[in-house]
Design a protein around this motif. Structure first.
Motif, PDB file in Angstrom:
ATOM      1  N   UNK A   3       0.839  -1.183   0.000  1.00  0.00           N
ATOM      2  CA  UNK A   3       0.000   0.000   0.000  1.00  0.00           C
ATOM      3  C   UNK A   3       0.883   1.245   0.000  1.00  0.00           C
ATOM      4  N   UNK A   4       0.355   2.297  -0.588  1.00  0.00           N
ATOM      5  CA  UNK A   4       1.069   3.566  -0.573  1.00  0.00           C
ATOM      6  C   UNK A   4       0.105   4.659  -0.128  1.00  0.00           C
ATOM      7  N   UNK A   5       0.686   5.689   0.421  1.00  0.00           N
ATOM      8  CA  UNK A   5      -0.072   6.831   0.905  1.00  0.00           C
ATOM      9  C   UNK A   5       0.387   8.052   0.127  1.00  0.00           C
ATOM     10  N   UNK A   6      -0.548   8.856  -0.366  1.00  0.00           N
ATOM     11  CA  UNK A   6      -0.230  10.077  -1.096  1.00  0.00           C
ATOM     12  C   UNK A   6      -0.505  11.252  -0.175  1.00  0.00           C
ATOM     13  N   UNK A   7       0.461  12.172  -0.125  1.00  0.00           N
ATOM     14  CA  UNK A   7       0.259  13.378   0.689  1.00  0.00           C
ATOM     15  C   UNK A   7       0.954  14.565   0.024  1.00  0.00           C
ATOM     16  N   UNK A   8       0.477  15.749   0.398  1.00  0.00           N
ATOM     17  CA  UNK A   8       1.052  16.997  -0.103  1.00  0.00           C
ATOM     18  C   UNK A   8       2.131  17.474   0.858  1.00  0.00           C
ATOM     19  N   UNK A  52       0.387  27.967  -4.706  1.00  0.00           N
ATOM     20  CA  UNK A  52       0.454  27.716  -6.148  1.00  0.00           C
ATOM     21  C   UNK A  52       1.487  26.659  -6.521  1.00  0.00           C
ATOM     22  N   UNK A  53       2.280  26.197  -5.564  1.00  0.00           N
ATOM     23  CA  UNK A  53       3.237  25.125  -5.811  1.00  0.00           C
ATOM     24  C   UNK A  53       2.707  23.879  -5.112  1.00  0.00           C
ATOM     25  N   UNK A  54       2.460  22.850  -5.898  1.00  0.00           N
ATOM     26  CA  UNK A  54       1.852  21.624  -5.384  1.00  0.00           C
ATOM     27  C   UNK A  54       2.869  20.495  -5.547  1.00  0.00           C
ATOM     28  N   UNK A  55       3.310  19.956  -4.428  1.00  0.00           N
ATOM     29  CA  UNK A  55       4.242  18.826  -4.452  1.00  0.00           C
ATOM     30  C   UNK A  55       3.585  17.681  -3.690  1.00  0.00           C
ATOM     31  N   UNK A  56       3.407  16.564  -4.383  1.00  0.00           N
ATOM     32  CA  UNK A  56       2.797  15.383  -3.792  1.00  0.00           C
ATOM     33  C   UNK A  56       3.803  14.245  -3.794  1.00  0.00           C
ATOM     34  N   UNK A  57       3.769  13.428  -2.766  1.00  0.00           N
ATOM     35  CA  UNK A  57       4.596  12.228  -2.719  1.00  0.00           C
ATOM     36  C   UNK A  57       3.718  11.026  -2.407  1.00  0.00           C
ATOM     37  N   UNK A  58       4.143   9.887  -2.935  1.00  0.00           N
ATOM     38  CA  UNK A  58       3.559   8.603  -2.575  1.00  0.00           C
ATOM     39  C   UNK A  58       4.612   7.895  -1.734  1.00  0.00           C
ATOM     40  N   UNK A  59       4.198   7.433  -0.561  1.00  0.00           N
ATOM     41  CA  UNK A  59       5.124   6.786   0.357  1.00  0.00           C
ATOM     42  C   UNK A  59       4.640   5.365   0.671  1.00  0.00           C
ATOM     43  N   UNK A  60       5.596   4.469   0.768  1.00  0.00           N
ATOM     44  CA  UNK A  60       5.351   3.094   1.189  1.00  0.00           C
ATOM     45  C   UNK A  60       6.322   2.803   2.315  1.00  0.00           C
ATOM     46  N   UNK A  61       5.790   2.433   3.456  1.00  0.00           N
ATOM     47  CA  UNK A  61       6.625   2.140   4.633  1.00  0.00           C
ATOM     48  C   UNK A  61       7.596   3.275   4.933  1.00  0.00           C
ATOM     49  N   UNK A  62       7.123   4.522   4.829  1.00  0.00           N
ATOM     50  CA  UNK A  62       7.935   5.690   5.140  1.00  0.00           C
ATOM     51  C   UNK A  62       8.958   6.062   4.079  1.00  0.00           C
ATOM     52  N   UNK A  95       6.877   0.702 -10.125  1.00  0.00           N
ATOM     53  CA  UNK A  95       6.031   1.088 -11.263  1.00  0.00           C
ATOM     54  C   UNK A  95       4.979   0.026 -11.548  1.00  0.00           C
ATOM     55  N   UNK A  96       3.945   0.451 -12.254  1.00  0.00           N
ATOM     56  CA  UNK A  96       2.838  -0.406 -12.683  1.00  0.00           C
ATOM     57  C   UNK A  96       2.038  -0.938 -11.486  1.00  0.00           C
ATOM     58  N   UNK A  97       1.938  -0.083 -10.453  1.00  0.00           N
ATOM     59  CA  UNK A  97       1.165  -0.441  -9.258  1.00  0.00           C
ATOM     60  C   UNK A  97       0.111   0.621  -8.946  1.00  0.00           C
ATOM     61  N   UNK A  98      -0.150   1.524  -9.891  1.00  0.00           N
ATOM     62  CA  UNK A  98      -1.173   2.541  -9.691  1.00  0.00           C
ATOM     63  C   UNK A  98      -0.701   3.785  -8.962  1.00  0.00           C
ATOM     64  N   UNK A  99       0.601   3.908  -8.724  1.00  0.00           N
ATOM     65  CA  UNK A  99       1.109   5.052  -7.971  1.00  0.00           C
ATOM     66  C   UNK A  99       0.984   6.344  -8.766  1.00  0.00           C
TER      67      UNK A  99
END
Length: 154
Positions: A3-8, A52-62, A95-99
């Protein structure tokens, strides 16, 4: 599949932004842009604090496994804005996991809350995975892109 978590990211996420830039350097094969002449912490905090600057990350296990950088561009012909998705990368092992789709979906949600009427992105000819992803998610426009250098006044 993990699982991954997306946050700004916000002003306190300097180390995370640096890790995202390292991911970009690796994914794009462009270390000079993302690893040389790095901005100081104050600069990064100031930029990450701008709406106006949007930075998002997807994290898995920190650990950062993907991210995107986008910019909201206010328009003047109508009271609305567009969001330009500038950088998007996912670590090769994830990759290829919907991230990428999850990151773009979160950006689309943010676009709704800001009143943006569109999110747009460019892809390079030959970057078939990116072209396929963006084609699946939106309408394609073929345009030309020009880089115009800044010039001082005489």
């Amino acid at each position: 599949m993990m699982d991954h978590r997306v946050r700004r990211l916000g002003t306190a996420d300097i180390a995370t932004m640096r890790a995202l830039n390292a991911l970009y350097a690796e994914a794009f094969g462009d270390a000079p842009t993302y690893r040389c002449d790095r901005p100081d912490d104050e600069w990064l905090a100031r930029q990450l604090g701008k709406d106006a600057i949007i930075v998002l990350v997807a994290e898995t296990d920190g650990r950062i496994v993907g991210g995107l950088t986008a910019y909201e561009l206010p328009k003047l012909e109508q009271a609305r804005s567009e969001i330009y998705l500038y950088d998007l990368a996912v670590d090769e092992a994830h990759r290829r996991r919907g991230i990428a789709i999850a990151l773009i979906a979160e950006l689309q949600h943010i676009a709704t809350t800001t009143g943006a009427w569109a999110v747009f992105v460019q892809a390079d000819y030959g970057d078939d995975p990116a072209v396929a992803l963006y084609t699946k998610l939106g309408a394609r426009e073929d345009v030309m892109h020009f880089d115009l250098p800044p010039r001082p006044r005489p």
